[in-house]
Scaffold this motif. Sequence first.
Motif, short mmCIF file in Angstrom:
data_model
loop_
_atom_site.label_atom_id
_atom_site.label_comp_id
_atom_site.label_asym_id
_atom_site.label_seq_id
_atom_site.Cartn_x
_atom_site.Cartn_y
_atom_site.Cartn_z
N ASN A 1 0.82 -1.21 0.00
CA ASN A 1 0.00 0.00 0.00
C ASN A 1 0.85 1.27 0.00
O ASN A 1 0.43 2.32 0.44
CB ASN A 1 -0.96 0.00 1.20
CG ASN A 1 -0.24 0.05 2.53
OD1 ASN A 1 0.95 -0.22 2.61
ND2 ASN A 1 -0.96 0.37 3.58
N GLN B 1 -0.08 3.05 -4.81
CA GLN B 1 -1.43 3.62 -4.78
C GLN B 1 -1.71 4.40 -6.06
O GLN B 1 -2.77 4.25 -6.67
CB GLN B 1 -1.60 4.52 -3.56
CG GLN B 1 -1.66 3.78 -2.26
CD GLN B 1 -1.73 4.72 -1.06
OE1 GLN B 1 -2.16 5.86 -1.18
NE2 GLN B 1 -1.31 4.23 0.09
N GLU C 1 -2.16 2.10 -9.07
CA GLU C 1 -3.51 1.51 -9.11
C GLU C 1 -4.53 2.51 -9.63
O GLU C 1 -5.42 2.15 -10.41
CB GLU C 1 -3.92 1.01 -7.72
CG GLU C 1 -3.20 -0.25 -7.29
CD GLU C 1 -3.52 -1.44 -8.18
OE1 GLU C 1 -4.70 -1.63 -8.56
OE2 GLU C 1 -2.58 -2.19 -8.50
#
Length: 95
Positions: free
Chosen positions: A6, A11, A14
């Motif tokens: 994460n 991030q 994505e």
Amino acid sequence: MTEPKNALVRQYQELFAMDNGVLEVDPEALLAIAEKALKRETGVRALRAILEDLVLDLMFELPENPEGLVFRITREAVEGSAPVQRLPRRRKTGS
């Protein structure tokens, strides 16, 4: 910035993938982002702010390119001496 799963860069990768885009960040660019953040002396907030400054305008370009683009952040882009590279997305060919 790239680990764990994460992490900040992941991030944003994505988010780009949601609009068929690819975000690549060169290792030298990561180092330049970290150096810039150290100069700001604001910790992780500086990392996020610097990365956001680099990708915010790019995120608005994503919907305009339905076939997708590859955006490559280089050290020069972080330092402001060159724009973020925009490359056509490589198509997968079937065999």
